[in-house]
Design a protein around this motif. Structure first.
Motif, mmCIF file in Angstrom:
data_model
loop_
_atom_site.group_PDB
_atom_site.id
_atom_site.type_symbol
_atom_site.label_atom_id
_atom_site.label_comp_id
_atom_site.label_asym_id
_atom_site.label_seq_id
_atom_site.Cartn_x
_atom_site.Cartn_y
_atom_site.Cartn_z
ATOM 1 N N THR A 1 49.140 48.069 40.756
ATOM 2 C CA THR A 1 48.929 48.918 42.031
ATOM 3 C C THR A 1 47.538 49.908 42.099
ATOM 4 O O THR A 1 46.959 49.635 42.979
ATOM 5 N N TYR A 2 47.174 50.196 40.888
ATOM 6 C CA TYR A 2 46.270 51.184 40.856
ATOM 7 C C TYR A 2 45.159 50.749 39.921
ATOM 8 O O TYR A 2 43.745 51.060 40.112
ATOM 9 N N VAL A 3 45.371 50.236 38.602
ATOM 10 C CA VAL A 3 44.281 49.908 37.760
ATOM 11 C C VAL A 3 43.662 48.389 38.083
ATOM 12 O O VAL A 3 42.430 48.424 38.084
ATOM 13 N N CYS A 4 44.419 47.415 38.361
ATOM 14 C CA CYS A 4 43.959 46.228 38.518
ATOM 15 C C CYS A 4 44.962 45.442 39.918
ATOM 16 O O CYS A 4 45.790 44.845 39.737
ATOM 17 N N PRO A 5 44.364 46.065 41.245
ATOM 18 C CA PRO A 5 45.166 45.814 42.082
ATOM 19 C C PRO A 5 45.046 44.422 42.396
ATOM 20 O O PRO A 5 43.943 43.649 42.388
ATOM 21 N N VAL A 6 46.153 43.922 42.708
ATOM 22 C CA VAL A 6 46.271 42.394 43.218
ATOM 23 C C VAL A 6 47.338 42.293 44.381
ATOM 24 O O VAL A 6 47.934 43.281 44.796
ATOM 25 N N GLU A 7 47.134 41.482 44.979
ATOM 26 C CA GLU A 7 47.981 41.177 46.308
ATOM 27 C C GLU A 7 49.409 41.042 45.930
ATOM 28 O O GLU A 7 49.798 40.083 45.145
ATOM 29 N N LYS A 8 50.231 41.561 46.581
ATOM 30 C CA LYS A 8 51.682 41.748 46.491
ATOM 31 C C LYS A 8 52.258 40.545 46.948
ATOM 32 O O LYS A 8 52.018 40.132 48.128
ATOM 33 N N LYS A 9 53.099 39.722 46.324
ATOM 34 C CA LYS A 9 54.015 38.714 47.000
ATOM 35 C C LYS A 9 55.287 39.249 47.415
ATOM 36 O O LYS A 9 55.941 40.118 46.668
#
Length: 190
Positions: A22-30
Motif C-alpha cells: 500500500t505504501y512502500v511499493c504501491p500496486v493496483e489492488k484486485k
C-alpha cells in the motif's frame, strides 16, 4: 508523522505485507469476491441496525451515529467508524463485520483504535465497544490500557516499515493468502 488509517492497523495485524504494497511499493489492488460481499453485508447490517432497540447492548436508550469520520493529530490516525452509540455520558464504538465467527485479533484492535479516536473527539474515556457480525453475534470488548499501548506500538511499527521500506516476512497462516488482493505480488506465496 505519517498519517495512517485505522484500516492500516487492521491490515498490518492481519498481514504486514498489505502495508508494504500500500505504501512502500504501491500496486493496483484486485477487488476480491470476499471484499465485494463484505461491502454488501455491511449495507445490510447498517439497515438492520437502524431498526433495532438498544436491548442487545444492555442500554435503555441512546443515540446511534453512523459512518463518523474521525481524525486524531496526536495519533496521526484517521478512520470512518461504522457506528457509535452515545448512551448517557458514555460513548461506545461499534464495528460491523462480515463473519459468522468470533472477532479476530485484527478486528479487535481496529475497534480499540476507533475507541481511541472517539476519546480524542469527545475528550472523554471509552471503556467498551462492540463488534457485530452478520450471524447476529454481538461481542462486547473492553478497551484496556494495554490494548491502547498495543495500538500505539503497532502504529509505530507501521511507520518504521514504511520509512525503512522493509518487505515483511510472509504470513505463517497460508489461508490468509487465498483471498488476498496482493497475492500475485508476494512471489513467495503459493
Amino acid at each position: 508523522m505519517l498519517k495512517l488509517r485505522v484500516t492500516d492497523l487492521k491490515q498490518y495485524i492481519y498481514c504486514p505485507r498489505v502495508i508494504y504494497f500500500t505504501y512502500v511499493c504501491p500496486v493496483e489492488k484486485k477487488l476480491t469476491r470476499k471484499m465485494v460481499y463484505g461491502s454488501e453485508a455491511h449495507l445490510e447490517l447498517d439497515r438492520l441496525e437502524k431498526r433495532r432497540t438498544f436491548k442487545r447492548y444492555d442500554f435503555k436508550e441512546g443515540e446511534r451515529k453512523f459512518h463518523t469520520s474521525l481524525y486524531s493529530p496526536r495519533l496521526g490516525l484517521e478512520g470512518r467508524l461504522d457506528m457509535h452509540i452515545v448512551a448517557g455520558r458514555e460513548i461506545f464504538p461499534v464495528e460491523f463485520k462480515h463473519s459468522a465467527h468470533s472477532p479476530s485479533l485484527n478486528h479487535k484492535y481496529q475497534l480499540v483504535a476507533y475507541a481511541m479516536l472517539l476519546e480524542d473527539a469527545y475528550n472523554k474515556p471509552v471503556r467498551y465497544g462492540f463488534i457485530c457480525n452478520t450471524s447476529g453475534m454481538m461481542v462486547p470488548l473492553e478497551i484496556t490500557p494495554n490494548s491502547r499501548v498495543f495500538v500505539k506500538e503497532m502504529l509505530e511499527k507501521i511507520r518504521l516499515l514504511v520509512s525503512k521500506e522493509w518487505m515483511p516476512k510472509k504470513t505463517s497462516h497460508k489461508m490468509k493468502c487465498v483471498d488476498c488482493e496482493f497475492r500475485n505480488f508476494c512471489g513467495d506465496v503459493r
